[in-house]
Design a protein around this motif. Sequence first.
Motif, PDB file in Angstrom:
ATOM      1  N   ASP A   7       0.818  -1.202   0.000  1.00  0.00           N
ATOM      2  CA  ASP A   7       0.000   0.000   0.000  1.00  0.00           C
ATOM      3  C   ASP A   7       0.857   1.260   0.000  1.00  0.00           C
ATOM      4  OD1 ASP A   7      -2.467   0.988  -0.191  1.00  0.00           O
ATOM      5  OD2 ASP A   7      -2.996   0.844   1.928  1.00  0.00           O
ATOM      6  N   THR A   8       2.072   1.158   0.595  1.00  0.00           N
ATOM      7  CA  THR A   8       2.939   2.329   0.613  1.00  0.00           C
ATOM      8  C   THR A   8       3.958   2.269  -0.517  1.00  0.00           C
ATOM      9  OG1 THR A   8       4.317   1.174   2.204  1.00  0.00           O
ATOM     10  CG2 THR A   8       2.722   2.722   3.074  1.00  0.00           C
ATOM     11  N   GLY A   9       3.748   1.368  -1.456  1.00  0.00           N
ATOM     12  CA  GLY A   9       4.582   1.350  -2.651  1.00  0.00           C
ATOM     13  C   GLY A   9       5.867   0.560  -2.533  1.00  0.00           C
ATOM     14  N   ALA A  10       6.013  -0.220  -1.466  1.00  0.00           N
ATOM     15  CA  ALA A  10       7.235  -1.011  -1.313  1.00  0.00           C
ATOM     16  C   ALA A  10       7.111  -2.327  -2.085  1.00  0.00           C
ATOM     17  CB  ALA A  10       7.513  -1.271   0.163  1.00  0.00           C
ATOM     18  N   VAL A  11       7.073  -2.207  -3.404  1.00  0.00           N
ATOM     19  CA  VAL A  11       6.754  -3.384  -4.211  1.00  0.00           C
ATOM     20  C   VAL A  11       7.886  -4.404  -4.194  1.00  0.00           C
ATOM     21  CG1 VAL A  11       6.159  -4.213  -6.501  1.00  0.00           C
ATOM     22  CG2 VAL A  11       5.230  -2.061  -5.681  1.00  0.00           C
ATOM     23  N   TRP A  12       9.125  -3.912  -4.412  1.00  0.00           N
ATOM     24  CA  TRP A  12      10.218  -4.883  -4.578  1.00  0.00           C
ATOM     25  C   TRP A  12      10.408  -5.751  -3.361  1.00  0.00           C
ATOM     26  CZ3 TRP A  12      14.477  -4.896  -1.366  1.00  0.00           C
ATOM     27  CH2 TRP A  12      14.661  -3.764  -0.557  1.00  0.00           C
ATOM     28  N   ILE A  13      10.224  -5.165  -2.180  1.00  0.00           N
ATOM     29  CA  ILE A  13      10.503  -5.954  -0.978  1.00  0.00           C
ATOM     30  C   ILE A  13       9.389  -6.966  -0.731  1.00  0.00           C
ATOM     31  CG2 ILE A  13       9.483  -4.469   0.815  1.00  0.00           C
ATOM     32  CD1 ILE A  13      12.180  -4.894   2.292  1.00  0.00           C
ATOM     33  N   VAL A  14       8.174  -6.631  -1.154  1.00  0.00           N
ATOM     34  CA  VAL A  14       7.083  -7.600  -1.000  1.00  0.00           C
ATOM     35  C   VAL A  14       7.276  -8.759  -1.975  1.00  0.00           C
ATOM     36  CG1 VAL A  14       4.623  -7.948  -1.290  1.00  0.00           C
ATOM     37  CG2 VAL A  14       5.446  -5.929  -0.106  1.00  0.00           C
ATOM     38  N   VAL A  15       7.707  -8.439  -3.184  1.00  0.00           N
ATOM     39  CA  VAL A  15       7.965  -9.514  -4.146  1.00  0.00           C
ATOM     40  C   VAL A  15       9.068 -10.423  -3.613  1.00  0.00           C
ATOM     41  CG1 VAL A  15       8.824 -10.012  -6.457  1.00  0.00           C
ATOM     42  CG2 VAL A  15       7.125  -8.228  -6.118  1.00  0.00           C
ATOM     43  N   LEU A  16      10.113  -9.805  -3.044  1.00  0.00           N
ATOM     44  CA  LEU A  16      11.203 -10.588  -2.456  1.00  0.00           C
ATOM     45  C   LEU A  16      10.667 -11.473  -1.330  1.00  0.00           C
ATOM     46  CD1 LEU A  16      14.362 -10.963  -2.297  1.00  0.00           C
ATOM     47  CD2 LEU A  16      14.282  -9.307  -0.456  1.00  0.00           C
ATOM     48  N   ALA A  17       9.833 -10.881  -0.470  1.00  0.00           N
ATOM     49  CA  ALA A  17       9.304 -11.627   0.671  1.00  0.00           C
ATOM     50  C   ALA A  17       8.461 -12.810   0.200  1.00  0.00           C
ATOM     51  CB  ALA A  17       8.469 -10.704   1.556  1.00  0.00           C
ATOM     52  N   LEU A  18       7.661 -12.581  -0.838  1.00  0.00           N
ATOM     53  CA  LEU A  18       6.812 -13.670  -1.321  1.00  0.00           C
ATOM     54  C   LEU A  18       7.650 -14.763  -1.956  1.00  0.00           C
ATOM     55  CD1 LEU A  18       3.863 -11.594  -2.672  1.00  0.00           C
ATOM     56  CD2 LEU A  18       3.677 -13.463  -1.069  1.00  0.00           C
ATOM     57  N   GLY A  19       8.634 -14.354  -2.740  1.00  0.00           N
ATOM     58  CA  GLY A  19       9.503 -15.356  -3.365  1.00  0.00           C
ATOM     59  C   GLY A  19      10.195 -16.198  -2.296  1.00  0.00           C
ATOM     60  N   LEU A  20      10.670 -15.522  -1.242  1.00  0.00           N
ATOM     61  CA  LEU A  20      11.374 -16.258  -0.202  1.00  0.00           C
ATOM     62  C   LEU A  20      10.416 -17.099   0.643  1.00  0.00           C
ATOM     63  CD1 LEU A  20      14.002 -13.578   0.750  1.00  0.00           C
ATOM     64  CD2 LEU A  20      14.430 -15.793  -0.278  1.00  0.00           C
ATOM     65  N   SER A  21       9.142 -16.711   0.689  1.00  0.00           N
ATOM     66  CA  SER A  21       8.167 -17.577   1.366  1.00  0.00           C
ATOM     67  C   SER A  21       8.100 -18.918   0.669  1.00  0.00           C
ATOM     68  CB  SER A  21       6.774 -16.963   1.343  1.00  0.00           C
ATOM     69  OG  SER A  21       6.762 -15.752   2.013  1.00  0.00           O
ATOM     70  N   ALA A  22       8.165 -18.880  -0.656  1.00  0.00           N
ATOM     71  CA  ALA A  22       8.152 -20.144  -1.396  1.00  0.00           C
ATOM     72  C   ALA A  22       9.423 -20.924  -1.100  1.00  0.00           C
ATOM     73  CB  ALA A  22       8.013 -19.880  -2.887  1.00  0.00           C
ATOM     74  N   VAL A  23      10.554 -20.209  -0.983  1.00  0.00           N
ATOM     75  CA  VAL A  23      11.800 -20.894  -0.640  1.00  0.00           C
ATOM     76  C   VAL A  23      11.681 -21.555   0.728  1.00  0.00           C
ATOM     77  CG1 VAL A  23      14.223 -20.512  -0.075  1.00  0.00           C
ATOM     78  CG2 VAL A  23      13.232 -19.394  -2.061  1.00  0.00           C
ATOM     79  N   SER A  24      11.002 -20.851   1.648  1.00  0.00           N
ATOM     80  CA  SER A  24      10.913 -21.389   3.006  1.00  0.00           C
ATOM     81  C   SER A  24      10.187 -22.726   3.018  1.00  0.00           C
ATOM     82  CB  SER A  24      10.209 -20.392   3.925  1.00  0.00           C
ATOM     83  OG  SER A  24       8.826 -20.400   3.709  1.00  0.00           O
ATOM     84  N   ALA A  25       9.286 -22.938   2.070  1.00  0.00           N
ATOM     85  CA  ALA A  25       8.617 -24.239   2.007  1.00  0.00           C
ATOM     86  C   ALA A  25       9.642 -25.346   1.835  1.00  0.00           C
ATOM     87  CB  ALA A  25       7.622 -24.260   0.852  1.00  0.00           C
ATOM     88  N   GLY A  26      10.769 -25.037   1.201  1.00  0.00           N
ATOM     89  CA  GLY A  26      11.805 -26.036   0.984  1.00  0.00           C
ATOM     90  C   GLY A  26      12.314 -26.616   2.299  1.00  0.00           C
ATOM     91  N   TYR A  27      12.646 -25.754   3.258  1.00  0.00           N
ATOM     92  CA  TYR A  27      13.167 -26.331   4.504  1.00  0.00           C
ATOM     93  C   TYR A  27      12.088 -26.795   5.448  1.00  0.00           C
ATOM     94  CZ  TYR A  27      13.000 -21.426   6.243  1.00  0.00           C
ATOM     95  OH  TYR A  27      12.623 -20.164   6.588  1.00  0.00           O
ATOM     96  N   TYR A  28      10.942 -26.114   5.469  1.00  0.00           N
ATOM     97  CA  TYR A  28       9.875 -26.635   6.326  1.00  0.00           C
ATOM     98  C   TYR A  28       9.440 -28.023   5.846  1.00  0.00           C
ATOM     99  CZ  TYR A  28       9.434 -21.978   8.366  1.00  0.00           C
ATOM    100  OH  TYR A  28       9.682 -20.800   9.007  1.00  0.00           O
ATOM    101  N   PHE A  29       9.472 -28.199   4.541  1.00  0.00           N
ATOM    102  CA  PHE A  29       9.051 -29.511   4.043  1.00  0.00           C
ATOM    103  C   PHE A  29      10.093 -30.581   4.262  1.00  0.00           C
ATOM    104  CE2 PHE A  29       4.990 -30.375   2.167  1.00  0.00           C
ATOM    105  CZ  PHE A  29       4.367 -29.204   2.518  1.00  0.00           C
ATOM    106  N   ARG A  30      11.346 -30.186   4.554  1.00  0.00           N
ATOM    107  CA  ARG A  30      12.291 -31.219   4.952  1.00  0.00           C
ATOM    108  C   ARG A  30      11.854 -31.797   6.290  1.00  0.00           C
ATOM    109  NH1 ARG A  30      17.347 -28.925   5.154  1.00  0.00           N
ATOM    110  NH2 ARG A  30      17.984 -30.875   6.079  1.00  0.00           N
ATOM    111  N   VAL A  31      11.322 -30.958   7.151  1.00  0.00           N
ATOM    112  CA  VAL A  31      10.804 -31.453   8.419  1.00  0.00           C
ATOM    113  C   VAL A  31       9.607 -32.373   8.163  1.00  0.00           C
ATOM    114  CG1 VAL A  31       9.944 -30.804  10.684  1.00  0.00           C
ATOM    115  CG2 VAL A  31      11.535 -29.298   9.500  1.00  0.00           C
ATOM    116  N   VAL A  32       8.707 -31.919   7.281  1.00  0.00           N
ATOM    117  CA  VAL A  32       7.538 -32.736   6.948  1.00  0.00           C
ATOM    118  C   VAL A  32       7.984 -34.075   6.384  1.00  0.00           C
ATOM    119  CG1 VAL A  32       5.512 -32.902   5.471  1.00  0.00           C
ATOM    120  CG2 VAL A  32       6.099 -30.731   6.526  1.00  0.00           C
TER     121      VAL A  32
END
Lengths: 457, 489
Positions: free
Chosen positions: A381-406
Amino acid sequence: MTGWAALIPEGLLLAAALAALFGGQLPFGDRGTALRAALFAGAAGVFAAFTRTGELFGGALVFDATSTFVRAAVALMTAAWCLWLAGRDIGDERRAELVSLALFSSVGGMLLASAGDLVTLFLTVELSTMPAYVMMGYRRRDARSLEGALKYFFLSLLTSLVTLYGLSFLYGLTGVTAYAGLSAAGTNTLGLLGAVLAFVGMFAKMSAAPFHFWAPDAYAGAPAASVAFVSTVPKVAAMAAIVRLAAALLPGTPALIPMFAGAAALSMLWGNLAALPQTDLRRLMAYSGIAHSGYLLLGLVAHTETGYLASVVYAVAYGVPSMAIMFVAAEEGSSLADLGGLAERRPWAAWSALVLLLSLVGVPPLLGFFGKLYLFGAALDTGAVWIVVLALGLSAVSAGYYFRVVYVMFMAKAPEGREPLAASVPATAGWALCVAVTALLGVFASPLLQAIGGKLP
Amino acid sequence: MFPLLTVITFLPLAGAVAVALLPRSREGAARWVAAAVTAADLALAVRLLAGFRTGAEGMQFVERLPWVPQVGIQYFMGVDGISVTMVFLSALLTLLSVLASWKVAERPKAYFAMMLLLQVGMTGVFCALDFVLFYVFWELVLVPMYFLIAWWGGPRREYAAIKFFLYTLAGSVFMLVGILALYLHPAGGTFDMVMLAASNLPAGFQWWVFAAFFLGFAVKVPIWPLHTWLPDAHVEAPTAASVLLAGVLLKMGTYGFLRVSLPILPQASASWAWFIALLATISIVYGAAVAFAQTDLKKLVAYSSVSHMGFVMLGIASMTAEGINGAIAVMFSHGLVTGLLFLLVGMVYERAHTRKIADLSGLSGQMPVYAGILAFASFASLGLPGLSGFVGEFLSLLGAWKSDMHRGFVILSALGVLLAAAYMLWMLQRVVFGKPSPAVSGISDIGRLELVTVLPLILLTVVVGVWWDVLLRFCDPAVQALVSALGAS
């Protein structure tokens, strides 16, 4: 007008803490102490949720939507932790002292969440972290535990002093300690320096990059039961304090915002990428904690009222499932291999751990998803687009290690010669509370916050 | 009013809970519960088709409740002619998948619970008209499919399962960016998909949002070059999971284009159309060419899916009524025919314990009925007129020719039809005819339950192939409305 009644929750926790510390002669024994503490903490949470808004001691303590939410969350998380502890023992040590330390820490945390003055801020930061030093070294005959505790102690002390140093500049420039007058400090370089130092110290406590190096070692060494508490509950409270301080300082020092964005990006990158190769559940969760600290800072990048509240909600979305995952580490052992075959041995535990991990990834309709939705929405909403895209991309990366636990829980074989864990009603109740909050709070977060006067994007 | 869509969507959830609560001593009952629930769900889906007013425009069976009113998130369900066919397809294929899994002995409770949970997500995606709700269902699909592959799959199942999960998750987080961007833009400002379709977003903004959604949908379809998870997932997945993966999950991606990209972002769709047509053409030719080279029967079917989904994308990229009708017809027909093919592959694998085309030669002697059905399915897949496969491919090529896309794409895609005929017939020649190989000696023909499982698919393939209107009457009004809205903007 808020009266002394606003402090009933802290009073309840304090009473339970003193009872745990000095009540060796009271009935119910060691286990009963933990149960009683859980009861008191639960009651404190309920009282905290119904606190009226206002101020105490001339603004030294502020009661608003943020503090209501966080105080209730801190008390209830403490209750869940005490419940769980009542059902599980931690080596040969007694529970009573550990419980009292945790309760002192959460008294500090609750006051920290409503701190509206630099002096209150520093005192409550110390009150919430001091007991944690002892908790981290609670197994006094275990060298690794002591190593972890010592690292935590030195770094935490150092960062407290850095914060204090920064606060002293702010006070020197403005002549006030109340938040209300602080934004005037930001107009010169010294004020900016003071604000930077204050935040650096707080970020280090949140284990945000680049001040995160202590976390993995400290978490891997200390007793898992203590880590479950120390890595989550004080963090939730600290987040509330950070957003309150940011709300006071940022109007005067907009130069801080790029710094927040940098720290957020670095934490997310470092935490998520360093978590990938971990084979120890506690180290993995430590890095995941660093990554989540990065997400939390997005609310500061947004520096709007909704962004601040979203950060606080996300702190709970991080804290509750992480605490429960640390319970598993305490019960089963902290190497990933120890979790092998959990789905066969304890299907309910494994399936509910899956829910917790999915929430940390941010899969809907769990708490983590709504937390991210509000947080990223506020930042976009405040125009911080790049960091949100980065955060979302890294959320997908995080599935990689959480799923190692799974993967280990569901696919791997159980380690040899493992004794089945005894069933325990209180431990299950504490666990179930965390799972229920993770599964259901997301859907109800927005109406809940509106009921206490907050507003999400 | 009876909340039909809610019941269709959430009945399997109740079934999943019921299955999970079965005592371990009676875990065999899980398949009966699952069969009963999915059969009831199919009956409700038929009821939905029967109650659907085919001529009417707009959403039907609408249910709308506030969910998170502070942010404007609603529980908003409804179907139009495009989604109603997909709801039916999901219900049908889930029931058949349950029947095809009758012999699952390992952890039956978890297996059927996952199957039912998967159905909740699949059906929900096609019914949801609120973006947050849509996203919830979209992600809900991942977890059960992950477990179906990872627990009951083949030798490399863990790798395939996590690859599927991560690819789709990575795509869908970009979709989330798109959803948030639409919500936060002053001209959007809502999660309501119907309201967004009527909004007027600036073209430059649309272009970026389209890109975000494109990543989410294209991975799911999958469009070349984002398709690499598909062969792995299909080869390792158990038969029923393959059926649902190809039959329904891939359609979620193309459905996304039809429900989100085209109506909400019409100008961006127009400017992206040539790019999608290019990737569609590559998918068609590449999928077919790679299918040629496969020695594993299941992998051949998997790559043929990449090729067929290319036709869906080609039809969508044409942005004409013919093309989009064709896209929907390919989606429906591919669900039937590829579902049938995967069931058949599963049956022969169960008997011969191999899927190598070279080891399966001479099946016609051992399994005459099976060989006949396999030949039928192959003809349907290669687009023989009179069977369902032809309808969609014909219409989408026709639409593409009529549109202003480069004719080269259309010609190359038509070549893909030829290639499909070649690899399918070559496969048939090697599997059905020839000298019986040792692997197939002494195996039995298709059983009674198996016949029941494949029969509905065979019948529908013929019915849709002969009587196109049975399908087009549902989707055509919605498609006409969509195309006229596209033309207006």
